[in-house]
Design an enzyme around this catalytic site. Sequence first.
Site, mmCIF file in Angstrom:
data_model
loop_
_atom_site.group_PDB
_atom_site.id
_atom_site.type_symbol
_atom_site.label_atom_id
_atom_site.label_comp_id
_atom_site.label_asym_id
_atom_site.label_seq_id
_atom_site.Cartn_x
_atom_site.Cartn_y
_atom_site.Cartn_z
ATOM 1 C CD GLU A 160 -1.388 0.090 3.666
ATOM 2 O OE1 GLU A 160 -2.427 0.723 3.419
ATOM 3 O OE2 GLU A 160 -1.141 -0.352 4.783
ATOM 4 C CD GLU B 216 2.433 8.423 0.139
ATOM 5 O OE1 GLU B 216 2.531 7.269 0.604
ATOM 6 O OE2 GLU B 216 1.623 9.260 0.571
#
Length: 653
Positions: A453, A462
């Site tokens: 995730e 990210e």
Amino acid sequence: MPLGDNLGDKIDSRYCGVETEFNDDMPHVLSHNLNGGFDFVVAPLMEPRYRPSLINSATRDSSVLPFAASDLVLSPSQWSGHVVGKISSWIDLDSEDDVLREDSEITLKQELAWASHLSLQACLLPTPKGKSCGNYARCVNQILQNLNNMQLWLRIPLDKSDDDDAAAGSSDGMLVDPTDSWELWNSFHVLCERHSQLSIAVDVLSSLPSVNSLARWFGEPVKAAFVHTDSFLTNARGYPCLSRHHQKLLSLFFYYSIQIVLSGNAMHQHSGGTTPSGDKLTDNHAQHAQKHGLRAYLEYVSYLYQKMEPLSEQEQFEIGYRDFLQSPLQPLMDNLEAQTYETFEKDSVKYIQYQRAVSKALVDRISDENASTQTVVLMVVGAGRGPLVRASLQAAEETGRKLKVYAVEKNPNAVVTLHSLVKLEGWENIVTIISGDMRSWDAPEKADILVSELLGSFGDNELSPECLDGAQRFLKPDGISIPSSYTSFIQPVTTSKLYNDVKLHNDLLHFETAYVVKLHRLAKLSPTQSVFNFTHPNYSPNKSNQRYKKLRFEIPKETGSTIVHGFAGYFDAILYKEVHLGIEPTTATPNMFSWFPIFFPLRSPVYVKAGSPLDFHIWRCCGNTKVWYEWCVTSPTTSPVHNSNGRSYWVGL
């Protein structure tokens, strides 16, 4: 008296005001209207017949100005909390009549100085007269430079012609399109350097522009909406009511914390027997209805407010984050804190989707016949405090598959929690915890399924591509990655609130930073378009995570001209086959709050003429130690390339 408490939060639009005429008995004006159910008044400060040029020049400096009342007749809290000053409507600072222009300038400064002395929270400026507002804006801008915290509301009629042949306006801020009141506001706003204390009070008229045209106003700093009594219709009981178009507009005003101000004289004959909803009036309500001529209109506005749906649990959670700029997380470079983990772990919807994806992958990986004899090796990379480990084990239990889990986590603090979780749940024989970076770990065996995730608000921001590229070496050649792909999306927006918040920093760095923000007060000017796509695993021999995309946005002509303050970004991810999650507005996963959109600001807002295209460029750049974005606009005007070489904002590898 607030309109109601049904929305679940204390938004400003709970308070309704009323526009009054000049009266030198301010205590009576205030008490009459507050007792009538209103929360504040918009009242003239100066006798309307006053003109500086009519005062004898020899005594002008010593004359007492004809203000509505002494500052002593009301307490400071009454002036500040219940009175919005209304600047004389006759002033015309762009008049060709020199005397009128000079009188107007003197009076404007006198009245605003008095309003500032009274510590009023806001003052209403009259609508500019004619096509030019240059001198009016110049004088207001001078005052804004030395103004206290008072807001200035420029009164603008909510009007736009649907005539396709109308003049298109001018972006220089001097001459405006008379058919589009947004052009009038934008010209004035630009001339005042988009000052954060200059806001809008819209006049809601009996006829309204198109829905598209109205939408752009919600990205502008609209503070109040003046709803005129002649905009109301009459229902079967003789009470005032509004058209469906007007009702929907007022609901949006409530949602965006825009205060309603009733204006004008009573236009309806009504009895005191029922409320607009058909209920019997209480004796107290009936008494107020007789005392105040606009009580029936106020009752109807209150009725509309209380009809609104209460805020959902998700919306209540998000209220504190609305239009609040946050720097995106850097989970690869920084170790997250316990509070951050806890917030994300509360998002049950996300983990339900992950569990669904793992369940489908397990069923595809192991047939029912082999379920009791074969064990699936599953690796959770970036395990955090264990929510994906739990979701994966629940998927195994649900499908009757045997599972062996490796939980890889680089944050040593989160590893402590992982060990505690494994011991608490009795997973010691199933889960192996690896404390280290997935990119440098040597796995003892290959994985059937790789779960992560690592997604950010823009999908790849990210560094999910870099992390999963490094981790896929311990995935079997036919192994499954969850997520299997993700795509970023972007769209142009008007958001004066966010632009001013970035501008407050008064530096280049903040205009070249991408922010995570729960977008609220904005206008979405065009549908989203896809930007970058990443697929996992990626065994291409020439793979690169650098990307470039040029997008052309078509802003509908019926919207009218607009200002673009920046671009809102989203993502959509395919976890496995048809199981997806994301925040792209048209496909967003319901009730999921783990991600807010990302916002790419522009150093200078871009004026886009009605019907003109907007060309946007964005790059994803990769270096040895960082990844960053660069972005710019090339049409209708050219902006600088923002964040060149990652000088202001980057994500560390």
